[in-house]
Design an enzyme around this catalytic site. Structure first.
Site, mmCIF file in Angstrom:
data_model
loop_
_atom_site.group_PDB
_atom_site.id
_atom_site.type_symbol
_atom_site.label_atom_id
_atom_site.label_comp_id
_atom_site.label_asym_id
_atom_site.label_seq_id
_atom_site.Cartn_x
_atom_site.Cartn_y
_atom_site.Cartn_z
ATOM 1 N N HIS A 53 0.843 -1.205 0.000
ATOM 2 C CA HIS A 53 0.000 0.000 0.000
ATOM 3 C C HIS A 53 0.872 1.247 0.000
ATOM 4 O O HIS A 53 0.693 2.157 -0.817
ATOM 5 C CB HIS A 53 -0.910 -0.014 1.241
ATOM 6 C CG HIS A 53 -1.709 1.244 1.420
ATOM 7 N ND1 HIS A 53 -3.052 1.320 1.131
ATOM 8 C CD2 HIS A 53 -1.359 2.485 1.871
ATOM 9 C CE1 HIS A 53 -3.498 2.535 1.385
ATOM 10 N NE2 HIS A 53 -2.480 3.266 1.838
ATOM 11 N N GLU A 54 1.822 1.280 0.933
ATOM 12 C CA GLU A 54 2.695 2.448 1.037
ATOM 13 C C GLU A 54 3.613 2.570 -0.183
ATOM 14 O O GLU A 54 3.873 3.679 -0.664
ATOM 15 C CB GLU A 54 3.526 2.374 2.322
ATOM 16 C CG GLU A 54 2.711 2.376 3.608
ATOM 17 C CD GLU A 54 1.818 3.607 3.753
ATOM 18 O OE1 GLU A 54 2.115 4.653 3.128
ATOM 19 O OE2 GLU A 54 0.809 3.531 4.484
ATOM 20 N N HIS A 57 1.854 4.318 -3.060
ATOM 21 C CA HIS A 57 1.940 5.782 -2.964
ATOM 22 C C HIS A 57 3.312 6.273 -3.417
ATOM 23 O O HIS A 57 3.431 7.224 -4.179
ATOM 24 C CB HIS A 57 1.717 6.228 -1.521
ATOM 25 C CG HIS A 57 0.326 6.023 -1.012
ATOM 26 N ND1 HIS A 57 -0.794 6.359 -1.742
ATOM 27 C CD2 HIS A 57 -0.133 5.540 0.175
ATOM 28 C CE1 HIS A 57 -1.884 6.080 -1.037
ATOM 29 N NE2 HIS A 57 -1.506 5.577 0.125
#
Length: 213
Positions: A53-54, A57
């Protein structure tokens, strides 16, 4: 180039472990033995969900030429740990900070939606894997373990997607909503359906429905 600082790697590892522990507490209750036995299983789903997820980004930020770095939010970690004892996890251990002099709402929205989309994709991948091993799980302990890991991965990632898409404060949903309402409503609807199915029907019953059993 996709670069990490030493402090960023440290923060990611700390956040990964604490968030995994939080989800293990939610699933294992206050039984320390249950928490410890569940923890390795949860770490697979949470590890894939949280880290990727990170990185979603970070990758999109750097694709646009910005420097991006994950930073730990200690208060968020403590709050997540506290809420886990009440049966849910407010997962806000930190965030990827993008350094830019100027950024349009569109770019900010695309960077923000990358993380939840990763979680949605992972949830579907885990569901597909759980479906593929389900029938053999009745006769093979290895297949059963894989099914449990994948079922947990589906539940955790669908939850992380819908949670991060909430239009609250500095969560991803606020930035996606500012950029494009249509994309936000479709994405949170998909994440919401996946999460609701996990919480109401249950992963095993979803798999049985897919298999026509």
């Amino acid at each position: 180039m996709f670069k990490f600082t030493a402090s960023e790697v440290r923060d990611l590892l700390i956040a990964f472990f604490v968030i995994s522990l939080c989800f293990a507490i939610v699933n294992g209750g206050r039984d320390s033995n249950a928490v410890l036995s569940i923890l390795p299983i949860v770490m697979v789903g949470v590890g894939a969900g949280f880290i990727l997820h990170e990185l979603g980004h970070k990758f999109v930020s750097m694709k646009y030429g910005y420097w991006a770095e994950f930073k730990l939010w200690p208060q968020g970690l403590i709050f997540a740990l506290v809420t886990s004892f009440f049966g849910f996890v407010f997962a806000a251990p930190g965030a990827v900070y993008t350094y830019a002099n100027y950024m349009t709402d569109e770019i900010n929205g695309k960077i923000s939606i990358a993380g939840p989309i990763v979680n949605i994709i992972l949830a579907l991948v885990f569901l597909a894997l759980a479906t593929s091993v389900y029938q053999s799980a009745f006769t093979s302990s290895n297949s059963l373990l894989i099914f449990i890991i994948c079922a947990t991965g589906y539940s955790v990632n669908s939850f992380l997607a819908v949670f991060n898409l909430l239009p609250i404060g500095n969560l991803d949903g606020s930035k996606v909503l500012t950029w494009n309402f249509g994309i936000w409503i479709v994405t949170i609807a998909i994440a919401g359906i996946l999460t609701a199915a996990s919480m109401t029907i249950g992963v095993e019953n979803i798999v049985r429905m897919i298999l026509g059993m």
